[in-house]
Design an enzyme around this catalytic site. Structure first.
Site, PDB file in Angstrom:
ATOM      1  N   ARG A  52      38.641  29.640 -14.207  1.00 29.27           N
ATOM      2  CA  ARG A  52      38.298  30.157 -14.762  1.00 29.27           C
ATOM      3  C   ARG A  52      37.224  31.354 -14.284  1.00 29.27           C
ATOM      4  O   ARG A  52      37.212  30.998 -12.741  1.00 29.27           O
ATOM      5  CB  ARG A  52      36.837  29.805 -15.450  1.00 29.27           C
ATOM      6  CG  ARG A  52      37.149  29.171 -16.990  1.00 29.27           C
ATOM      7  CD  ARG A  52      35.910  28.538 -17.043  1.00 29.27           C
ATOM      8  NE  ARG A  52      35.435  29.573 -18.371  1.00 29.27           N
ATOM      9  CZ  ARG A  52      34.210  29.196 -18.576  1.00 29.27           C
ATOM     10  NH1 ARG A  52      34.100  27.894 -19.388  1.00 29.27           N
ATOM     11  NH2 ARG A  52      33.730  29.919 -19.020  1.00 29.27           N
ATOM     12  N   SER A  61      27.334  39.716 -21.472  1.00 29.44           N
ATOM     13  CA  SER A  61      27.287  37.852 -21.018  1.00 29.44           C
ATOM     14  C   SER A  61      25.972  37.842 -20.235  1.00 29.44           C
ATOM     15  O   SER A  61      25.313  38.518 -18.874  1.00 29.44           O
ATOM     16  CB  SER A  61      28.596  37.597 -20.140  1.00 29.44           C
ATOM     17  OG  SER A  61      28.105  36.473 -18.945  1.00 29.44           O
ATOM     18  N   ARG A 120      40.456  29.955 -26.258  1.00 24.69           N
ATOM     19  CA  ARG A 120      39.577  29.748 -27.540  1.00 24.69           C
ATOM     20  C   ARG A 120      40.891  30.072 -28.830  1.00 24.69           C
ATOM     21  O   ARG A 120      40.520  30.205 -29.622  1.00 24.69           O
ATOM     22  CB  ARG A 120      38.203  29.614 -27.949  1.00 24.69           C
ATOM     23  CG  ARG A 120      37.784  28.700 -26.365  1.00 24.69           C
ATOM     24  CD  ARG A 120      36.274  28.634 -27.126  1.00 24.69           C
ATOM     25  NE  ARG A 120      35.412  27.314 -26.328  1.00 24.69           N
ATOM     26  CZ  ARG A 120      34.162  27.151 -25.666  1.00 24.69           C
ATOM     27  NH1 ARG A 120      33.299  28.201 -26.751  1.00 24.69           N
ATOM     28  NH2 ARG A 120      34.235  26.188 -25.469  1.00 24.69           N
ATOM     29  N   GLN A 150      25.766  35.207 -19.030  1.00 25.25           N
ATOM     30  CA  GLN A 150      25.484  34.472 -17.525  1.00 25.25           C
ATOM     31  C   GLN A 150      25.741  35.161 -16.402  1.00 25.25           C
ATOM     32  O   GLN A 150      25.293  35.357 -15.351  1.00 25.25           O
ATOM     33  CB  GLN A 150      27.014  33.253 -17.271  1.00 25.25           C
ATOM     34  CG  GLN A 150      27.409  32.677 -18.552  1.00 25.25           C
ATOM     35  CD  GLN A 150      28.315  31.800 -18.224  1.00 25.25           C
ATOM     36  OE1 GLN A 150      29.627  32.278 -17.154  1.00 25.25           O
ATOM     37  NE2 GLN A 150      28.443  30.712 -18.860  1.00 25.25           N
ATOM     38  N   LYS A 172      21.907  23.881 -24.668  1.00 25.89           N
ATOM     39  CA  LYS A 172      22.822  23.766 -22.929  1.00 25.89           C
ATOM     40  C   LYS A 172      22.139  25.053 -22.251  1.00 25.89           C
ATOM     41  O   LYS A 172      21.807  24.651 -20.875  1.00 25.89           O
ATOM     42  CB  LYS A 172      24.274  23.819 -23.629  1.00 25.89           C
ATOM     43  CG  LYS A 172      24.798  23.547 -22.315  1.00 25.89           C
ATOM     44  CD  LYS A 172      26.284  23.075 -22.946  1.00 25.89           C
ATOM     45  CE  LYS A 172      27.590  24.277 -23.015  1.00 25.89           C
ATOM     46  NZ  LYS A 172      28.060  25.002 -22.332  1.00 25.89           N
ATOM     47  N   ASP A 221      30.216  31.445 -29.236  1.00 23.22           N
ATOM     48  CA  ASP A 221      30.520  30.074 -28.911  1.00 23.22           C
ATOM     49  C   ASP A 221      30.805  29.140 -29.997  1.00 23.22           C
ATOM     50  O   ASP A 221      31.540  28.757 -30.376  1.00 23.22           O
ATOM     51  CB  ASP A 221      29.860  29.135 -28.635  1.00 23.22           C
ATOM     52  CG  ASP A 221      28.843  29.209 -26.633  1.00 23.22           C
ATOM     53  OD1 ASP A 221      30.295  29.945 -26.218  1.00 23.22           O
ATOM     54  OD2 ASP A 221      27.892  29.891 -26.285  1.00 23.22           O
TER      55      ASP A 221
HETATM   56  C1  S3P Z   1      26.027  30.848 -21.358  1.00 23.52           C
HETATM   57  C2  S3P Z   1      26.897  32.307 -22.332  1.00 23.52           C
HETATM   58  C3  S3P Z   1      27.086  32.465 -22.916  1.00 23.52           C
HETATM   59  C4  S3P Z   1      28.349  31.447 -23.634  1.00 23.52           C
HETATM   60  C5  S3P Z   1      28.035  30.148 -22.589  1.00 23.52           C
HETATM   61  C6  S3P Z   1      26.420  29.702 -22.297  1.00 23.52           C
HETATM   62  C7  S3P Z   1      24.875  30.898 -21.613  1.00 23.52           C
HETATM   63  O1  S3P Z   1      29.338  32.713 -22.132  1.00 23.52           O
HETATM   64  O2  S3P Z   1      29.926  31.677 -23.807  1.00 23.52           O
HETATM   65  O3  S3P Z   1      28.415  28.531 -23.370  1.00 23.52           O
HETATM   66  O4  S3P Z   1      24.238  29.249 -21.073  1.00 23.52           O
HETATM   67  O5  S3P Z   1      24.420  31.737 -20.033  1.00 23.52           O
HETATM   68  P1  S3P Z   1      29.172  34.114 -21.035  1.00 23.52           P
HETATM   69  O6  S3P Z   1      27.653  34.763 -20.902  1.00 23.52           O
HETATM   70  O7  S3P Z   1      30.000  34.423 -20.256  1.00 23.52           O
HETATM   71  O8  S3P Z   1      29.158  35.310 -22.616  1.00 23.52           O
END
Ligand code: S3P
Length: 428
Positions: free
Chosen positions: A121, A166, A345, A168, A21, A314
Site C-alpha cells: 500500500r 485523508s 475495492r 490518516q 476502529k 469504507d
Molecule cells: C481511517 C481513514 C480512512 C479509512 C480507514 C480508516 C482512519 O482512510 O478508509 O479505514 O482511521 O484515519 P484514509 O485516511 O486513507 O482516507
C-alpha cells in the site's frame, strides 16, 4: 475459512456492533503520549487494534487490560523508547501511517512493516509531508512502500495543503507536529473524519479547526483521559443495508457513533428511500452516539461523488449491494481512493458482485450499477482477504437465490470478529 450464507426471510432483533476502529487506534496512541493514567472502555477487540497495541508496547508504552478495559499509563510526548525489533503493523494501514508521523519526530531509529497487503500500500502520501517537516525516512521503491525505516529527529512545523481528503494523512502530520518546532497548518480538499482533532482538543492540545483548516501549536503536554468508544458506523453499515434490503426486517442497533464526518452512509441510504431513524442522541467525549432503528424499504438508484465520498469511503462496497437491488441506475465517482485500501475495492466488488449476477461496470474512479437487472443468485465468491468485502458479500448473499460460499471469510477478524454470530442471531 469458507462461509456459506443462504437467503434470509427477515432480519429482526436488537444488536450492538464492533467498537469504532478509527477511534480505538487514536485512543491507544494518544493515551500513550499523554501524561498519566488513561482509561479506554469498549476498545475494539480486533486484529487491527491488536496491531496498534503491539507496536505501542514494543515502543515501551505501559498498556494493561483489566476486565475488558484498557489502562494506559502515558509517559508524555517524549516518553517512548527505541524498539529492539521491527514494528509489525499487520494489515493495518492506520497503524502504519499514524506511527510514521509519531516516530518521525522521536529521537530514535525504528522500522515499520506489515503483511503482504500492507507492504504493497502506498506510503508516499505520508512520507512527503514528513520530509517537508525535515524527517529522515526510507522505504522500498523510492520510499513509497513499506517496510519503512525512520531515523527520528527534531522536525519543524509546516503549512500543508493535502492533495487527498485523508484522515490518516492529516493525523500523521498532527502526530509529528505535536513534537515539532513551530506551528503546523493543514488544509484538506474535503472534510475527512475528525476524531483526531476532537481527541486532541479534549486532551488539551493547542488545536484550532476552522472548516477545512487545522492549526496546531506544539508545546503542550496531552492530559490523560477516560474514553468510551462508540460502536463503529462502518460496522453498523452492513446491518443498515441488510435490514433495508431483506423484506420484513426490523433492527435496532445500540450506541453507534454518528459523528457527521462519518454519516454519509445514512444520508445516501435515506436519499435512496431507506427507513433509518436515530434515537437517544448524546455526546460522550466529544463524539456523538445514537441508537439506530432500521426497517426494510424499497430503494431507488442514486449517483454520488464529491464531498460525501470521504464521509462514506469504507461503506462503498456495501452501498454497492444496496445499489444492486435498487430501482434504476446508480453510480459512484471520484472514489479512486478505494483502489488503495486493504485490496483494490473497486476491482474486488465489481468482480465478486458480477459473479452473483449484478450488472456492475468498473470505472476508473468508481462503478456503475443497473439495479434489479435480474435477481441476485448465490455463487462462489472471494473476500480478496479484505474484511469489508467479506461482510459486503455476506449482505448480498442474504438476498440472493440459493447458497453463496464466501472464501477467505475469516478476514472479518480485522475489524468485526463477532460479525457472523451477530448475523446468525438476527437471521430468521
Ligand atoms: C481511517 C481513514 C480512512 C479509512 C480507514 C480508516 C482512519 O482512510 O478508509 O479505514 O482511521 O484515519 P484514509 O485516511 O486513507 O482516507
Amino acid at each position: 475459512m469458507n462461509k456459506n450464507i443462504s437467503q434470509a426471510k427477515s432480519l429482526k432483533g436488537e444488536i450492538t456492533v464492533a467498537a469504532d476502529k478509527s477511534i480505538s487506534h487514536r485512543a491507544v496512541i494518544f493515551s500513550a503520549l499523554a501524561r498519566g493514567k488513561s482509561v479506554i472502555r469498549n476498545l475494539l477487540q480486533a486484529e487491527d487494534i491488536q496491531s496498534t497495541c503491539r507496536c505501542m508496547k514494543d515502543l515501551g508504552a505501559d498498556i494493561q487490560e483489566i476486565n475488558n478495559t484498557l489502562i494506559i499509563n502515558g509517559g508524555g510526548l517524549q516518553g517512548l523508547k527505541e524498539p529492539d525489533r521491527v514494528l509489525d503493523c499487520g494489515n493495518s494501514g492506520t497503524t502504519m501511517r499514524l506511527l510514521t508521523g509519531l516516530l518521525s519526530a522521536q529521537s530514535f531509529f525504528s522500522v515499520l512493516a506489515g503483511d503482504h497487503s500492507l507492504n504493497h500500500r502506498p506510503m508516499r502520501r505520508v512520507i512527503e509531508p514528513m520530509q517537508l517537516m525535515g524527517a529522515e525516512l526510507q522505504g522500498r521503491q523510492g520510499g513509497n512502500y513499506p517496510p519503512l525505516a525512520i531515523k527520528g529527529k527534531k522536525l519543524k512545523g509546516i503549512e500543508y495543503l493535502s492533495p487527498v481528503a485523508s484522515a490518516q494523512v492529516k493525523t500523521t502530520i498532527m502526530l509529528a507536529a505535536l513534537n515539532a518546532d513551530g506551528v503546523t497548518e493543514i488544509w484538506e480538499p474535503e472534510k475527512s473524519r475528525d476524531h483526531s482533532e476532537n481527541m486532541l482538543a479534549a486532551m488539551g492540545a493547542s488545536i484550532k479547526v476552522d472548516g477545512l483548516r487545522i492549526h496546531l501549536q506544539p508545546g503542550k503536554e496531552l492530559s490523560a483521559q477516560e474514553f468510551q468508544v462508540p460502536g463503529d458506523i462502518s460496522a453498523a453499515a452492513f446491518f443498515l443495508v441488510a435490514a433495508t434490503i431483506v423484506p420484513g426486517s426490523e433492527l435496532k442497533i445500540y450506541n453507534v457513533g454518528v459523528n457527521p464526518t462519518r454519516t454519509g452512509i445514512i444520508d445516501i441510504l435515506q436519499q435512496m428511500g431507506a427507513n433509518i431513524k436515530l434515537e437517544n442522541q448524546r455526546t460522550i467525549g466529544g463524539e456523538i452516539m445514537a441508537d439506530i432503528i432500521v426497517t426494510a424499504a424499497q430503494l431507488k438508484g442514486v449517483k454520488i461523488a464529491g464531498e460525501v465520498i470521504p464521509r462514506l469511503i469504507d461503506e462503498l462496497p456495501v452501498l454497492a449491494v444496496a445499489m444492486a437491488v435498487a430501482e434504476g441506475e446508480s453510480e459512484v465517482r471520484e472514489a479512486g481512493e478505494l483502489r488503495i485500501k486493504e485490496t483494490d475495492r473497486i476491482a474486488a466488488i465489481c468482480s465478486e458482485l458480477g459473479k452473483m449476477g449484478v450488472a456492475i461496470t468498473e470505472l476508473e474512479d468508481g462503478f456503475r450499477i443497473k439495479g434489479k437487472e435480474q435477481p441476485l443468485k448465490g455463487a462462489k465468491v472471494d473476500s480478496h482477504g479484505d474484511h469489508r468485502i467479506a461482510m459486503s458479500l455476506a449482505v448480498a448473499a442474504l438476498v440472493a437465490e440459493g447458497e453463496t460460499t464466501i472464501s477467505n471469510a475469516g478476514a472479518v477478524d480485522i475489524s468485526f470478529p463477532t460479525f457472523w454470530d451477530t448475523l446468525d442471531k438476527i437471521s430468521r
